[in-house]
Design an enzyme around this catalytic site. Structure first.
Site, PDB file in Angstrom:
ATOM      1  N   SER A 137       0.834  -1.207   0.000  1.00  0.00           N
ATOM      2  CA  SER A 137       0.000   0.000   0.000  1.00  0.00           C
ATOM      3  C   SER A 137       0.876   1.268   0.000  1.00  0.00           C
ATOM      4  CB  SER A 137      -0.955  -0.077   1.193  1.00  0.00           C
ATOM      5  OG  SER A 137      -1.953   0.873   1.090  1.00  0.00           O
ATOM      6  N   ASP A 184      -9.693  -3.054  -5.775  1.00  0.00           N
ATOM      7  CA  ASP A 184      -8.804  -2.121  -5.077  1.00  0.00           C
ATOM      8  C   ASP A 184      -8.720  -0.814  -5.863  1.00  0.00           C
ATOM      9  OD1 ASP A 184      -6.755  -0.828  -3.760  1.00  0.00           O
ATOM     10  OD2 ASP A 184      -5.201  -2.293  -4.257  1.00  0.00           O
ATOM     11  N   HIS A 234      -7.847  -4.847  -1.329  1.00  0.00           N
ATOM     12  CA  HIS A 234      -6.761  -4.075  -0.748  1.00  0.00           C
ATOM     13  C   HIS A 234      -6.564  -4.458   0.718  1.00  0.00           C
ATOM     14  CE1 HIS A 234      -3.961  -0.748  -0.857  1.00  0.00           C
ATOM     15  NE2 HIS A 234      -4.319  -0.488   0.386  1.00  0.00           N
TER      16      HIS A 234
END
Ligand SMILES: *[C@@H]1O[C@H](CO)[C@@H](O)[C@H](O)[C@H]1NC(C)=O
Ligand SMILES: *[C@@H]1O[C@H](CO)[C@@H](O)[C@H](O)[C@H]1NC(C)=O
Ligand SMILES: *[C@@H]1O[C@H](CO)[C@@H](O)[C@H](O)[C@H]1NC(C)=O
Length: 401
Positions: free
Chosen positions: A189, A341, A371
């Site tokens: 991320s 995502d 995600h």
């Protein structure tokens, strides 16, 4: 008492509402995802409420809750765990105990959390890094870079660069038995954003060029200039990372000014003279048809914000803004993207551009992926998807590092 009952009653109704929101068909163990998704949305709602009544800032609720997940340094049968500092930045080291004939590979890991949350000491990152060290017989370094909004851009990035440079010293290689030709930078991320940016900076630095063998980016966010890519449109409401939560939190990396996230939600945040940058992220050029679906490319609306934020046009915040000639110098790259995502298209576009630039890249796309799945490999969720992502990442490292 009445207030409390009322409060819990309301939260219960909200939870019931969120937990039944539509969810993509192909998500496995969807009840686990539904619960995690509902919890995120409730936290966001309560955080907004608390901010509006002046109790605490939006991000403070997220931050406070995230500190519940911190762990102490605990060694086990296989791994010695040491909390220490590298160049004054706290790090957690994972050192395999077994005897090794040869020098070990090393992985420097940057955790996610939108630049405002998280720590390598949270139990799921501790679990991942420990697992990596044991599986690969590698030295792993978790990095606790400083967080926004207290420490805004570029502090997190500078901390990460400092740690890597500190690690890349002969005396450190000797101390931990590390093979200097087998070092990887990785992150998930926003940690993926940092990994990509650190890799660029090191490749630009004559003293450190080509010292990193590989970079591994797990569902990374790689640009903040276009918030209307097909994946931003399709997954605006989650699962797990709604656009509003991502933008509200991540914008704090640049400023506390609320004008920016408000404009970014409408994709009207970029300055007048930034049109030339959109060619680097133009999804109608780089995305395969499969992901474009029937989305129509809209030209960015520029110059609506009065305040100027130089970081918006900085490739250290949006690594996708690096030119093709800069991308050519990147090391071996692994990119994992998840279908469900917001950042799916960032990863796909980066993989495409890096490959076009002639760099060896492995792109794994998880069709049923969401995600943050890697953070659900521990109790209470034990998400299968998280284990699969972890195993793909580890097996790539095993073969390539
Ligand atoms: C130590 O490593 C072995 C082999 O990988 C594994 O089976 C065992 O569970 C590990 N122990 C701990 C405490 O993780
Ligand atoms: C994006 O690409 C399309 C072609 O697919 C082009 O028409 C458009 O002008 C490009 N936009 C920008 C801002 O580069
Ligand atoms: C920007 O400036 C213009 C003119 O000075 C003003 O009318 C407008 O309200 C400002 N916009 C914002 C978002 O502050």
């Amino acid at each position: 008492m009445v207030h409390k009952t009322l409060c819990f009653g309301l939260l219960g109704i909200l939870f019931a509402y969120y937990v039944y929101l539509p969810m993509p068909e192909n998500i496995e163990e969807h009840w686990k995802i539904r619960i995690a998704d509902a919890v995120t949305k409730m936290i966001s709602l309560v955080a907004t409420l608390f901010e509006n009544i002046g109790l605490m800032k939006y991000e403070e609720l997220f931050f406070t809750l995230s500190t519940c997940f911190l762990t102490k340094q605990v060694s086990d049968d296989n791994i010695t765990v040491i909390d220490t500092d590298f160049s004054n930045i706290p790090v957690r080291l994972y050192l395999p105990k077994r005897k090794s004939e040869r020098h070990r590979r090393a992985i420097i890991f940057f955790h996610g959390g939108a630049f405002v949350l998280g720590s390598c000491k949270m139990f799921f990152y501790d679990f991942l890094n420990r697992w990596t060290a044991n599986k690969l017989d590698a030295v792993v370094v978790g990095v606790d870079y400083r967080l926004a909004p207290q420490y805004p851009f570029p502090i997190a990035l500078e901390d990460c660069v400092s740690v890597v440079k500190f690690f890349l010293q002969d005396k450190i290689f000797t101390k931990y038995g590390v093979d200097p030709t087998r070092i990887c930078i990785s992150g998930d991320s926003s940690g993926g954003t940092l990994s990509a940016a650190v890799t660029h900076l090191l490749q630009d630095d004559p003293e450190f060029k080509d010292k990193i063998k590989a970079q591994a980016l797990i569902y990374p966010c790689l640009q903040i200039i276009d918030t209307l890519t097909p994946s931003y449109r399709e997954y605006e409401h989650g699962p797990l990372l709604p656009k509003e939560v991502a933008i509200n939190l991540a914008s704090l990396y640049l400023t506390k000014d609320k004008e920016l996230p408000r404009a970014a939600l409408r994709n009207e945040h970029m300055p007048q003279d930034s049109r030339h940058l959109f060619k680097f992220v133009n999804w109608s050029v780089f995305l395969p048809e499969k992901y474009k679906k029937n989305h129509v490319y809209t030209e960015p609306i520029l110059g609506k914000l009065n305040a100027s934020y130089p970081a918006l046009v900085d490739s250290r915040v949006s690594p996708l803004l690096a030119s093709d000639s800069k991308l050519q110098s990147l090391p071996l790259t692994y990119i994992l993207t998840c279908e469900h995502d917001l950042f799916r298209d960032d990863g796909i576009i980066y993989a495409t551009r890096i490959r076009n630039a002639g760099v060896q890249v492995t792109h794994e796309h998880i069709e049923e992926g969401i995600h943050g799945a890697l953070s659900f490999t521990t109790a209470p969720l034990f998400l299968n998807l998280g284990f699969r992502i972890r195993d793909k990442y580890i097996s790539w490292l095993e073969k390539n590092l």
